[in-house]
Design an enzyme around this catalytic site. Structure first.
Site, PDB file in Angstrom:
ATOM      1  N   GLU A  71      15.843 -47.656  -4.297  1.00  0.00           N
ATOM      2  CA  GLU A  71      16.875 -47.912  -3.280  1.00  0.00           C
ATOM      3  C   GLU A  71      17.826 -49.041  -3.719  1.00  0.00           C
ATOM      4  OE1 GLU A  71      17.223 -45.754  -1.015  1.00  0.00           O
ATOM      5  OE2 GLU A  71      15.236 -44.841  -0.903  1.00  0.00           O
ATOM      6  N   THR A 104      21.926 -37.947  -5.614  1.00  0.00           N
ATOM      7  CA  THR A 104      22.117 -37.768  -4.180  1.00  0.00           C
ATOM      8  C   THR A 104      20.772 -37.864  -3.471  1.00  0.00           C
ATOM      9  OG1 THR A 104      21.813 -35.379  -4.316  1.00  0.00           O
ATOM     10  CG2 THR A 104      24.084 -36.211  -4.540  1.00  0.00           C
TER      11      THR A 104
END
Length: 193
Positions: free
Chosen positions: A84, A10
């Site tokens: 990412e 997360t």
């Protein structure tokens, strides 16, 4: 034999600091690393992998024109790291597969599994489908002590459950939460509207 790893967590689980740590370990041993990050994430400047604790490193920007296979073939790194990775598209994940399978270079991709509504990102979906190894980077819920598995978007401290899938932000925009706390706050928000 090289492998494709997908390490997900997360928001605030320490993914970027892990990327920087792994890069440092390779480089400290005199080994070459190619560090990639998405053009989408510009929180600390395009082409920067940065941790909330202040460490950062320049990275190669992944956009639709970048040929990661060609770059890997020319540079011959010992490892490729991707930050990412949720923002990659299927074609870019396909390039990572080719780097692993054809060039025998390990690739470790880090990213979010799902967005603030619990929907998989394109890059995460593709990586979950094809990665040799999938590992979770864990953190705790913002509101309790359970494991966080969801990213809750907030505006002015209040949970938000609508909007575009991608909204770049950090602690001011997202908090890691467990499924139970996410559901409770979603229920409260829906009752208030």
């Amino acid at each position: 034999m090289a492998k494709l790893y997908f390490r997900y967590g997360t928001m605030n689980s320490g993914k970027s600091i892990e990327v920087l740590r792994v890069a440092h370990n390779y480089e400290e041993q005199g080994k070459k690393v190619l560090l990639f990050t998405s053009v989408v994430d510009d929180r600390f400047g395009v082409g920067k992998v940065a941790s909330r604790i202040g460490m950062q490193k320049n990275a190669i920007v992944v956009d639709d024109q970048l040929d990661m296979i060609k770059m890997a073939r020319e540079e011959q790194p010992n490892c490729i790291l991707v930050d990412e990775a949720q923002f990659l598209n299927k074609k870019q994940v396909g390039q990572l597969i080719d780097i692993v399978d054809d060039l025998n270079i390990p690739v470790i991709a880090y990213g979010l599994r799902a967005d603030f509504l619990g929907q998989l990102f394109e890059g995460s979906n593709a990586l979950i489908a094809v990665a040799d190894t999938i590992e979770e980077i864990k953190t705790v819920c913002w509101y309790c002590d359970k494991k966080a598995i969801m990213n809750m978007r907030c505006k002015d401290g209040d949970p938000v459950f609508h909007g575009e899938q991608i909204q770049i932000g950090g602690n001011e925009s997202y908090v890691p939460v467990c499924r139970k706390c996410y559901a409770a706050r979603r229920k409260q928000a829906l009752a208030g509207s």
